[in-house]
Design an enzyme around this catalytic site. Sequence first.
Site, PDB file in Angstrom:
ATOM      1  N   LYS A 362      47.704  35.514  39.276  1.00  0.00           N
ATOM      2  CA  LYS A 362      48.813  35.539  38.307  1.00  0.00           C
ATOM      3  C   LYS A 362      49.465  36.915  38.250  1.00  0.00           C
ATOM      4  O   LYS A 362      50.682  37.026  38.118  1.00  0.00           O
ATOM      5  CB  LYS A 362      48.297  35.144  36.918  1.00  0.00           C
ATOM      6  CG  LYS A 362      47.928  33.691  36.780  1.00  0.00           C
ATOM      7  CD  LYS A 362      47.644  33.312  35.345  1.00  0.00           C
ATOM      8  CE  LYS A 362      46.617  34.198  34.703  1.00  0.00           C
ATOM      9  NZ  LYS A 362      45.306  34.148  35.387  1.00  0.00           N
ATOM     10  N   THR A 364      49.675  39.143  40.718  1.00  0.00           N
ATOM     11  CA  THR A 364      50.505  39.355  41.913  1.00  0.00           C
ATOM     12  C   THR A 364      51.787  38.559  41.820  1.00  0.00           C
ATOM     13  O   THR A 364      52.852  39.029  42.235  1.00  0.00           O
ATOM     14  CB  THR A 364      49.738  38.978  43.197  1.00  0.00           C
ATOM     15  OG1 THR A 364      49.360  37.607  43.132  1.00  0.00           O
ATOM     16  CG2 THR A 364      48.514  39.834  43.374  1.00  0.00           C
ATOM     17  N   ARG A 386      48.819  43.377  31.248  1.00  0.00           N
ATOM     18  CA  ARG A 386      47.760  43.949  30.419  1.00  0.00           C
ATOM     19  C   ARG A 386      47.102  45.113  31.142  1.00  0.00           C
ATOM     20  O   ARG A 386      47.079  45.168  32.375  1.00  0.00           O
ATOM     21  CB  ARG A 386      46.701  42.884  30.116  1.00  0.00           C
ATOM     22  CG  ARG A 386      47.169  41.794  29.179  1.00  0.00           C
ATOM     23  CD  ARG A 386      46.106  40.713  29.032  1.00  0.00           C
ATOM     24  NE  ARG A 386      45.882  40.009  30.277  1.00  0.00           N
ATOM     25  CZ  ARG A 386      44.828  39.239  30.509  1.00  0.00           C
ATOM     26  NH1 ARG A 386      43.898  39.088  29.583  1.00  0.00           N
ATOM     27  NH2 ARG A 386      44.696  38.614  31.665  1.00  0.00           N
ATOM     28  N   LYS A 397      35.902  42.547  39.653  1.00  0.00           N
ATOM     29  CA  LYS A 397      37.308  42.400  40.009  1.00  0.00           C
ATOM     30  C   LYS A 397      37.820  43.516  40.914  1.00  0.00           C
ATOM     31  O   LYS A 397      38.628  43.296  41.803  1.00  0.00           O
ATOM     32  CB  LYS A 397      38.155  42.321  38.734  1.00  0.00           C
ATOM     33  CG  LYS A 397      39.411  41.482  38.884  1.00  0.00           C
ATOM     34  CD  LYS A 397      40.047  41.217  37.532  1.00  0.00           C
ATOM     35  CE  LYS A 397      41.204  40.257  37.661  1.00  0.00           C
ATOM     36  NZ  LYS A 397      41.889  40.046  36.375  1.00  0.00           N
ATOM     37  N   ALA A 616      41.244  36.861  27.497  1.00  0.00           N
ATOM     38  CA  ALA A 616      41.836  35.568  27.167  1.00  0.00           C
ATOM     39  C   ALA A 616      40.797  34.538  26.777  1.00  0.00           C
ATOM     40  O   ALA A 616      41.102  33.593  26.062  1.00  0.00           O
ATOM     41  CB  ALA A 616      42.654  35.059  28.346  1.00  0.00           C
ATOM     42  N   PHE A 647      44.074  33.863  32.359  1.00  0.00           N
ATOM     43  CA  PHE A 647      43.364  32.660  32.792  1.00  0.00           C
ATOM     44  C   PHE A 647      44.304  31.445  32.844  1.00  0.00           C
ATOM     45  O   PHE A 647      45.491  31.576  33.097  1.00  0.00           O
ATOM     46  CB  PHE A 647      42.135  32.414  31.921  1.00  0.00           C
ATOM     47  CG  PHE A 647      41.109  33.503  32.036  1.00  0.00           C
ATOM     48  CD1 PHE A 647      40.699  33.960  33.282  1.00  0.00           C
ATOM     49  CD2 PHE A 647      40.569  34.107  30.920  1.00  0.00           C
ATOM     50  CE1 PHE A 647      39.748  34.965  33.400  1.00  0.00           C
ATOM     51  CE2 PHE A 647      39.625  35.115  31.029  1.00  0.00           C
ATOM     52  CZ  PHE A 647      39.221  35.538  32.276  1.00  0.00           C
ATOM     53  N   PHE A 735      47.705  31.647  50.582  1.00  0.00           N
ATOM     54  CA  PHE A 735      46.724  32.449  51.302  1.00  0.00           C
ATOM     55  C   PHE A 735      46.849  32.141  52.799  1.00  0.00           C
ATOM     56  O   PHE A 735      47.351  31.078  53.188  1.00  0.00           O
ATOM     57  CB  PHE A 735      45.308  32.135  50.812  1.00  0.00           C
ATOM     58  CG  PHE A 735      45.014  32.689  49.432  1.00  0.00           C
ATOM     59  CD1 PHE A 735      44.182  33.781  49.267  1.00  0.00           C
ATOM     60  CD2 PHE A 735      45.578  32.106  48.295  1.00  0.00           C
ATOM     61  CE1 PHE A 735      43.917  34.289  48.010  1.00  0.00           C
ATOM     62  CE2 PHE A 735      45.313  32.608  47.039  1.00  0.00           C
ATOM     63  CZ  PHE A 735      44.482  33.703  46.885  1.00  0.00           C
ATOM     64  N   TRP A 764      52.308  38.450  48.404  1.00  0.00           N
ATOM     65  CA  TRP A 764      51.160  39.282  48.773  1.00  0.00           C
ATOM     66  C   TRP A 764      51.380  39.925  50.146  1.00  0.00           C
ATOM     67  O   TRP A 764      51.057  41.093  50.343  1.00  0.00           O
ATOM     68  CB  TRP A 764      49.883  38.432  48.782  1.00  0.00           C
ATOM     69  CG  TRP A 764      48.635  39.218  49.062  1.00  0.00           C
ATOM     70  CD1 TRP A 764      47.924  39.992  48.187  1.00  0.00           C
ATOM     71  CD2 TRP A 764      47.959  39.325  50.325  1.00  0.00           C
ATOM     72  NE1 TRP A 764      46.847  40.577  48.812  1.00  0.00           N
ATOM     73  CE2 TRP A 764      46.839  40.183  50.126  1.00  0.00           C
ATOM     74  CE3 TRP A 764      48.186  38.796  51.591  1.00  0.00           C
ATOM     75  CZ2 TRP A 764      45.954  40.508  51.145  1.00  0.00           C
ATOM     76  CZ3 TRP A 764      47.297  39.112  52.613  1.00  0.00           C
ATOM     77  CH2 TRP A 764      46.198  39.960  52.402  1.00  0.00           C
TER      78      TRP A 764
END
Length: 911
Positions: A362, A364, A386, A397, A616, A647, A735, A764
């Site tokens: 989300k 990206t 955020r 992460k 979240a 999320f 992807f 990406w």
Amino acid sequence: HPKRDSNPRPTGDRCVFFCRGIIQKSREEVASLQQCRPALTPVLAIVQAGEDDRFLALNKEMAGEVGLNVLQISLPADCTEDEVTDEVLKLNEDPKVHGLVLHLPTALLSGRVLNSISPEKDVQGYVMLDRPVCTGAPSPASFASKVCAHSCRFPPQGLLAEGKTALILGNSGALEVALQCLIQRRGMLVLTSGWKVASLQKQVIIAPQEVMCTTIQPLPASHTPPLFILLVILHWGILGNRSSSSWPPCTPFHPPTPPPQNVVRSACRWLRQQRYRPWRLRSLTLQPLSPVPSDIEISRSQSPKAIELLAREVGLLPDEIEAHGKTKAKVRLSLLDRLKEQPDGKYVLVAGITPTPLGEGKSTVTVGLAQALTAHLKLNSFACLRQPSQGPTFGVKGGAAGGGYAQVIPMEEFNLHLTGDIHAITAANNLVAAAIDARVLHEATQSDKALYGRLVPTVNGLRKFSPIQTARLRKLGIDKTEPGALTPEEIRSFVRLDIDPSGITWQRVVDTNDRFLRKITIGQASTEKGQARQAQFDIAVASEVMAILALTDGLRDMKERFSRMVVGSSRTGRPVTAQDLGVSGALAILMKDAIKPTLMQTLEGTPVFVHAGPFANIAHGNSSVLADKLALKLVGEEGFVVTEAGFGADIGMEKFFNIKCRTSGLRPNVVVLVATVRALKMHGGGPKVSAGAPLPQEYVDENLQLVADGCSNLRKQIEIAQLFGVPVVVAVNVFRTDTEAEIDLVCRIARDSGASDAVACYHWSRGGRGCVELARAVRKAAQQPNHFRFLYDLQMPIVEKIRTIAQKVYGADDVEVSQEAQAKIDNYNEQGFGNLPICMAKTHLSLSHLPDWKGVPTGFLLPIRDVRASIGAGFIYPLVGTMSTMPGLPTRPCFYDMDLDPDTEQIAGLF
């Protein structure tokens, strides 16, 4: 000039009439200003040395006639250059001051002092020929510059030339200095003299008639020394008030605009600067590589714009930013007041389907969409993200700045500390925790009299209540203001919060995934006198202080929310607040800088606001209301603000609508729902996906059946968005293992399920260019009718609001409320908190309460094991299932790959 003798020369009365005309015009201009901004009254600041108030009285009288305010700064008669400069610099920074005057001895009117004055506030005459006295930098024309320009324009050709001499008649302080500097630049000698004619009879004067007072008669030419030029300075006083007797007869030359108009015009100029400024944004060029390098390599390959330049490009004023280094800056909230009449831009929310533990991109998509809108479609846009928590960054992460060619730069600064907001939240939260336990200890070990003596001490012979103690007295219904006037009963109710240790709901926090702090025992030292109790730590971003930061609309509101935070209950069941503890003012101090959003940029130079970071699955999971509001004003009516919810749509988006939109009053135009083929395969029955482990083969090979089955989750998330009446665009985050057939299948099912459009996104690997189709789809969807609505009415009972979310959003048959949770619900209703919105704390890995239930679970009861209240933030949060408020580190955290080069200070391994 005999030909001009037929024109009557203005008498003193005519000069006064001329001045009165200027006053009337200035008054009209002030009235016009106040039509645009009723609260605006131009302010003239006068810095003077000594106690001579004649100058001030003169200007106050005239200011009253014009409609100005006068601010007097009186310095000692023997003040220094440093003292004057300090005051001038303060007035330069004060947006309420529109004009500045120095009433000082000539000895203090040095170049250093004069050049310290902001050209925009120069109304007396320190700027000449559009250049400051000593710097040569551009500035608005002032009174002195017009005098100089007029005086230098009228003499015959060649009269002002190198080697000649000029006499300045009339000691006028700063104006004399300005003229002197101008003429000296011509290579001339400058002499000065007062008004007395006797002092002039000793020298021969040859002067152009346009600037010469006719009462002064030249002497015979036989007495002529080297050529003199007489430049007469008419010293009007700053506001131009002169009696008719004080005006010498003059030739018919119109004096330059005197400062009453200069102050008003300075205010007009200030008002023009306050208006919305069109963007002049220069995008940064991307040259994507294949294969795509690591995020940190991509970040370092781009040279970001200086943050001051980016701020100017998007219409921020210099005094609206506070730079933190070269690439990030805090933005002051005064911008909201400046642009309050500016229409908002379009509001776009990025949410997602139920994710895998790896996340579906989300952030990206948010960054890539903003880059596409601005760098490629040439539309103003802001991304609002955020601030990442240190816990996930070092845990699973590795960073949250986006990824690939769609990220915020510098990504190291984004991910590590940023401007210290989370540290401020941690400090504020733990100050409350310390205050709670200290108060319990002191009440348990001291008498009422001793407590009262220490809470309201005598200092320098004076005993009084602090403002926050006065507020507590009012809450108790005690209207007394003298500490000695309270009765013993009133003293007891004032000093005793009577906190029930078992009813304390406030926890300590730390910004690290530390599972061993989930349950602890505190107060075991002998000094705590038997006050040990069980407690716990939460992750810092789960703090109510963080939730308040994300929902507040300003400092005053934040301070009031802090005061309302409930930290526990008394033994009689009354809520105990941060204001009762006396700590809410201190919290506001700790958070006064954190309340300002941080300005950064993407790889393509698109502006980004980074602010707040509530989890979240624990809190409401959205960036701040303030960041969104600031961005919506800056982008303009045709611009776009892209903000992200945490999320899946069942968590972050639902809370965005029911909590954040209620608080902010903002209404989104479009929802962008992010989906990935790998997540859909997982929901279609694919094997378990784990962070750090290789993807199973099912996620690498084409499998249309898995994708089709998993689209049940996508359909449900589209349906959830449609509950709120907002158009949905599905963004398929591609992807490299995805096939064209799989992508086309997802897009087709999304459209058939009610999405306005569904497009494949390649941001990406390509940056904004790979997101252009999504940008076009979003722009088109934003033009559709919007029928936004909330899911439930706030007046519904707490359990009914929980049930509505469980059934309509999660698909549960009903809720199962534990006895403990029901008891707390009853207590909150008794305390008057029953009309707050609901913030469900549940797993983000499933629509249900069980992480392993993928797809669209049905036929289940949603267990509510506990219910807590964030009264300051303004919501009730039920804990669903076994939801934890403190994450833990995995077996192999991300920090294994992170390192710092001690020679270059470069960070490695931050993805």
